[in-house]
Scaffold this active site. Structure first.
Site, PDB file in Angstrom:
ATOM      1  N   ASP A 159      -7.885  -0.991   8.834  1.00  0.00           N
ATOM      2  CA  ASP A 159      -8.605  -1.669   7.760  1.00  0.00           C
ATOM      3  C   ASP A 159      -8.636  -3.150   8.137  1.00  0.00           C
ATOM      4  O   ASP A 159      -7.636  -3.700   8.586  1.00  0.00           O
ATOM      5  CB  ASP A 159      -7.844  -1.477   6.442  1.00  0.00           C
ATOM      6  CG  ASP A 159      -8.766  -1.255   5.264  1.00  0.00           C
ATOM      7  OD1 ASP A 159      -9.642  -2.113   5.044  1.00  0.00           O
ATOM      8  OD2 ASP A 159      -8.605  -0.241   4.566  1.00  0.00           O
TER       9      ASP A 159
ATOM     10  N   ASP B 193       6.962   9.300   3.585  1.00  0.00           N
ATOM     11  CA  ASP B 193       8.057   8.324   3.665  1.00  0.00           C
ATOM     12  C   ASP B 193       9.146   8.874   4.591  1.00  0.00           C
ATOM     13  O   ASP B 193       9.773   9.884   4.275  1.00  0.00           O
ATOM     14  CB  ASP B 193       8.600   8.097   2.249  1.00  0.00           C
ATOM     15  CG  ASP B 193       9.838   7.216   2.250  1.00  0.00           C
ATOM     16  OD1 ASP B 193      10.039   6.472   3.232  1.00  0.00           O
ATOM     17  OD2 ASP B 193      10.596   7.280   1.259  1.00  0.00           O
TER      18      ASP B 193
ATOM     19  N   ASP C 252     -13.403  -4.245   5.019  1.00  0.00           N
ATOM     20  CA  ASP C 252     -13.276  -4.332   3.566  1.00  0.00           C
ATOM     21  C   ASP C 252     -14.311  -5.294   2.964  1.00  0.00           C
ATOM     22  O   ASP C 252     -14.454  -6.419   3.451  1.00  0.00           O
ATOM     23  CB  ASP C 252     -11.860  -4.855   3.281  1.00  0.00           C
ATOM     24  CG  ASP C 252     -11.449  -4.774   1.834  1.00  0.00           C
ATOM     25  OD1 ASP C 252     -11.321  -3.651   1.321  1.00  0.00           O
ATOM     26  OD2 ASP C 252     -11.256  -5.842   1.216  1.00  0.00           O
TER      27      ASP C 252
ATOM     28  N   ASP D  69      12.992   5.271   1.337  1.00  0.00           N
ATOM     29  CA  ASP D  69      12.979   4.108   0.427  1.00  0.00           C
ATOM     30  C   ASP D  69      11.885   4.238  -0.635  1.00  0.00           C
ATOM     31  O   ASP D  69      11.652   3.319  -1.413  1.00  0.00           O
ATOM     32  CB  ASP D  69      12.834   2.795   1.213  1.00  0.00           C
ATOM     33  CG  ASP D  69      11.478   2.666   1.891  1.00  0.00           C
ATOM     34  OD1 ASP D  69      10.661   3.628   1.858  1.00  0.00           O
ATOM     35  OD2 ASP D  69      11.210   1.594   2.470  1.00  0.00           O
TER      36      ASP D  69
ATOM     37  N   GLU E 295     -17.575  -1.607   4.371  1.00  0.00           N
ATOM     38  CA  GLU E 295     -17.583  -1.293   2.935  1.00  0.00           C
ATOM     39  C   GLU E 295     -18.496  -2.294   2.240  1.00  0.00           C
ATOM     40  O   GLU E 295     -18.282  -3.507   2.341  1.00  0.00           O
ATOM     41  CB  GLU E 295     -16.166  -1.390   2.361  1.00  0.00           C
ATOM     42  CG  GLU E 295     -16.107  -0.890   0.931  1.00  0.00           C
ATOM     43  CD  GLU E 295     -15.004  -1.503   0.081  1.00  0.00           C
ATOM     44  OE1 GLU E 295     -14.642  -0.899  -0.927  1.00  0.00           O
ATOM     45  OE2 GLU E 295     -14.517  -2.606   0.410  1.00  0.00           O
TER      46      GLU E 295
ATOM     47  N   HIS F 181      -9.149   5.441  -1.710  1.00  0.00           N
ATOM     48  CA  HIS F 181      -8.029   4.855  -2.467  1.00  0.00           C
ATOM     49  C   HIS F 181      -8.502   4.078  -3.697  1.00  0.00           C
ATOM     50  O   HIS F 181      -7.671   3.597  -4.462  1.00  0.00           O
ATOM     51  CB  HIS F 181      -7.210   3.954  -1.540  1.00  0.00           C
ATOM     52  CG  HIS F 181      -8.003   2.755  -1.083  1.00  0.00           C
ATOM     53  ND1 HIS F 181      -9.099   2.861  -0.252  1.00  0.00           N
ATOM     54  CD2 HIS F 181      -7.892   1.451  -1.379  1.00  0.00           C
ATOM     55  CE1 HIS F 181      -9.613   1.662  -0.059  1.00  0.00           C
ATOM     56  NE2 HIS F 181      -8.902   0.778  -0.729  1.00  0.00           N
ATOM     57  N   ASP F 182      -9.804   3.906  -3.856  1.00  0.00           N
ATOM     58  CA  ASP F 182     -10.344   3.187  -5.016  1.00  0.00           C
ATOM     59  C   ASP F 182     -11.034   4.117  -6.007  1.00  0.00           C
ATOM     60  O   ASP F 182     -11.568   3.649  -7.014  1.00  0.00           O
ATOM     61  CB  ASP F 182     -11.393   2.158  -4.557  1.00  0.00           C
ATOM     62  CG  ASP F 182     -10.801   1.047  -3.712  1.00  0.00           C
ATOM     63  OD1 ASP F 182      -9.609   0.728  -3.890  1.00  0.00           O
ATOM     64  OD2 ASP F 182     -11.537   0.494  -2.865  1.00  0.00           O
TER      65      ASP F 182
ATOM     66  N   ASP G  67       5.412   5.204   5.233  1.00  0.00           N
ATOM     67  CA  ASP G  67       5.540   4.283   6.372  1.00  0.00           C
ATOM     68  C   ASP G  67       4.899   4.871   7.630  1.00  0.00           C
ATOM     69  O   ASP G  67       4.460   6.025   7.644  1.00  0.00           O
ATOM     70  CB  ASP G  67       7.017   3.925   6.609  1.00  0.00           C
ATOM     71  CG  ASP G  67       7.904   5.160   6.615  1.00  0.00           C
ATOM     72  OD1 ASP G  67       7.490   6.170   7.231  1.00  0.00           O
ATOM     73  OD2 ASP G  67       8.992   5.135   5.995  1.00  0.00           O
TER      74      ASP G  67
HETATM   75  C1  GLC Z   1     -11.923  -3.163  -1.306  1.00  0.00           C
HETATM   76  C2  GLC Z   1     -10.722  -2.258  -1.195  1.00  0.00           C
HETATM   77  C3  GLC Z   1      -9.920  -2.385  -2.449  1.00  0.00           C
HETATM   78  C4  GLC Z   1      -9.448  -3.808  -2.575  1.00  0.00           C
HETATM   79  C5  GLC Z   1     -10.608  -4.790  -2.507  1.00  0.00           C
HETATM   80  C6  GLC Z   1     -10.114  -6.177  -2.233  1.00  0.00           C
HETATM   81  O1  GLC Z   1     -12.793  -2.767  -2.293  1.00  0.00           O
HETATM   82  O2  GLC Z   1     -11.129  -0.964  -0.912  1.00  0.00           O
HETATM   83  O3  GLC Z   1      -8.828  -1.502  -2.475  1.00  0.00           O
HETATM   84  O4  GLC Z   1      -8.774  -3.987  -3.798  1.00  0.00           O
HETATM   85  O5  GLC Z   1     -11.511  -4.477  -1.473  1.00  0.00           O
HETATM   86  O6  GLC Z   1      -9.607  -6.292  -0.935  1.00  0.00           O
END
Ligand code: GLC
Length: 594
Positions: free
Chosen positions: A108, A31, A216, A35, A280, A353-354, A39
């Protein structure tokens, strides 16, 4: 060190075979303005960390304008940066600064759905005759039901974020499809205008200088419609309740290859440069992944498959966790390595991140924290494929503590908690059981130093920073040759410098050993042997030499003189096939035997 083989003696490998991708989750990385939200200028200010690590590509989770219902995976304007992350000028500066360091930038691309606040959807909801009506998936109530009646949803599909995948639009009396939250309506890819708009937007970003896309849930874009355009009900989920599994009707549908081929043609054909596309794809099979990523006839460079990260999910999914089994992991990785040995390309990942943090998930984030983080990294990185490192994984960041419902922030966890409590679950038991696999584990602030908030922000962080940032941080590891960070640097350098890592064949060894993961990579010139103890117990690790040597058709002594390229036990270094210690990882190299 053996002589590197001449390129002509090696199988052709793509440029992304010898590089590693680093994923940044912008909200939680750095950051710059205090805030509490990470970023773009923050990312730019930390690019030297990535350059030092040696990665060739950075993938940014979404930074587009978004109401942030799913932290940016709900986009309301594909050609704008969300003000919380900065401006388009900040994005241009980030791209330029990354390129100066020889790092490519991958965006992404979230185009299975938009935000419900995207102007396309706003127009689509305006009336049944709207020119954009058909840009989304609209259906009337189920036959025999009136709009809003319980059970009137057009199908029984359960959303990834709990509840139905259908939301009633009161104004027009129809339902729209949303596989994720109700603020993430699915686009209708059957409509050529939608596909043209997506291609146009992708070209716009490439023209701006980005080097590719992480796409995605891209295998959800082609739905399996019946001849009359309807969508069927799914089989009931094993955990009961109202909902069924719509997966068979929205995963890897009949037009997926065609749509992706069209994008490849419309977006990339004739464009000079090296680009990266990674799709993905939950639920994808090895066979489908091979076809999608074949170097000649494929439509993507590589996929993210989910088989290994679902191994500890039960029949009810991630909220029904099961114990980890090393044998299952070997069977899964082994099948993917074999299936993609000749054609296609795969990505290699533990964290993103998931996903929860690997050292807490399948390692030991207590006594053997450093050893297990480095062991699991070694296990992953030297397979055939392209490794991905998620921010913080390179320093062995761990899962978070969860004591109360308020400790959860992610929409998936929050919705599940609410729905499970409403259905009668015990709240305290839920708080405890959700901790293991919640996506929140991945989203705490990046741990840069031992100062306030781990150096992530000078303000109030939007989400928690792990209390262990006081000792577990980049600064503490930077100059320590035995650190998790230094080990990642060495793995990334080995992939870059040793052609056998990028190009070698893969053979799984000691496949039935319950505590050691072992494999060989080989080119005509070089052999690498990777030995990893996946256990904190020393006893069962002694006999591995025999198991490995038997598989190799060697005697154990044949590896005695081999060069120890990399290890994670720094005192009393052991080489060859000497017994492994807890979580010990050893990489050996020798010239190929004729
Ligand atoms: C993918 C992303 C995830 C998101 C989902 C819907 O699995 O990695 O973070 O919530 O798609 O976009």
């Amino acid at each position: 060190m053996s002589t590197p083989p001449s390129p002509s003696s090696e199988p052709q490998t793509p440029w992304f075979a010898s590089t590693v991708v680093y994923q940044v989750y912008p909200r939680s990385f750095a950051d710059s303005d205090g805030d509490g939200v990470g970023d773009l200028p923050g990312i730019t200010s930390r690019l030297d960390h990535l350059a030092d690590l040696g990665v060739g590509v950075v993938w940014l989770s979404p930074v587009y304008a978004s109401p942030q219902d799913d932290n940016g995976y709900d986009i309301s304007d594909y050609r704008a940066v969300d003000p919380s992350f900065g401006t388009l000028a900040d994005m241009d500066a980030l791209i330029a600064a990354a390129h100066e360091r020889g790092i490519k930038v991958v965006m992404d691309l979230v185009v299975n759905h938009t935000s419900d606040e995207h102007p396309w959807f706003v127009e689509s909801t305006a009336s049944k005759d709207s020119p954009k009506r058909d840009w989304y998936v609209w259906r009337p109530p189920r036959e025999g039901f009136s709009a809003g009646d319980p059970g009137a949803e057009p199908t029984n599909w359960r959303s990834a974020f709990s509840g139905s995948t259908w939301q009633l639009d009161e104004r027009t009396g129809e339902y729209y499809l949303h596989l994720f939250s109700r603020k993430q309506p699915d686009l209708n890819w059957e409509n050529p205008e939608v596909r043209a708009a997506v291609a146009d937007m992708m070209r716009w970003w490439l023209d701006r200088g980005v080097d590719g896309f992480r796409m995605d849930v891209i295998n959800f874009i082609s739905k399996r419609y019946d001849a009359d355009g309807s969508l069927p009900d799914g089989a009931p989920w094993p955990d009961g309740g109202l909902w069924g599994d719509g997966g068979p009707f929205f995963m890897t549908g009949p037009r997926l290859h065609e749509y992706l081929a069209e994008l490849r043609r419309e977006v990339f054909a004739g464009r000079e440069g090296q680009f990266l596309t990674v799709g993905e794809m939950p639920g994808i099979t090895v066979e489908a992944a091979v076809e999608l990523t074949d170097a000649g006839t494929g439509v993507l460079d590589m996929v993210f498959q989910f088989e290994h990260v679902n191994l500890d999910h039960g029949p009810g999914g991630k909220w029904d966790p099961q114990p980890f089994s090393l044998l299952d992991l070997k069977a899964s990785f082994g099948r993917w390595q074999a299936g993609m040995a000749e054609r296609g390309w795969n990505s290699l990942y533990w964290d993103n991140h998931d996903q929860p943090r690997i050292v807490s998930r399948w390692g030991d984030d207590g006594r053997w924290w450093r050893e297990s983080a480095t062991a699991l990294a070694t296990l992953l990185h030297l397979h055939r494929g392209t490794p991905y490192v998620y921010q913080g994984e390179e320093i062995g960041m761990t899962n978070l503590p969860f004591a109360a419902p308020e400790d959860y922030s992610d929409i998936e966890a929050v919705n599940h908690y609410r729905q499970a409590v409403a259905a009668g679950a015990d709240p305290q038991a839920l708080v405890a059981s959700m901790a293991r696999l919640t996506r929140d584990n991945a989203r705490s602030g990046m741990q840069w130093d031992g100062g306030p908030n781990g150096g992530f922000t000078t303000g109030e962080p939007w989400y928690r920073v792990n209390p262990n940032a006081s000792w577990l941080n980049v600064e503490a590891q930077r100059d320590d040759p035995a650190s998790v960070l230094s080990h990642h640097k060495a793995l990334i350098a080995l992939r870059r410098d040793e052609p056998c890592v990028a190009a070698g064949d893969f053979t799984m060894l000691a496949a039935t050993h319950p505590h050691v993961y072992a494999y060989r990579r080989a080119t005509a010139a070089t052999e690498l042997l990777v030995l990893v103890a996946v256990s904190g117990e020393e006893q069962p690790l002694a006999a591995v030499a025999a198991a490995v040597a038997a598989d190799l058709g060697d005697d154990a002594a044949a590896w005695d003189g081999a060069e120890l390229v990399l290890g994670n036990w720094h005192d009393e270094v052991r080489s060859g096939l000497a017994p492994l210690r807890p979580w010990e990882a050893r990489v050996l190299r020798r010239p190929a035997t004729a």
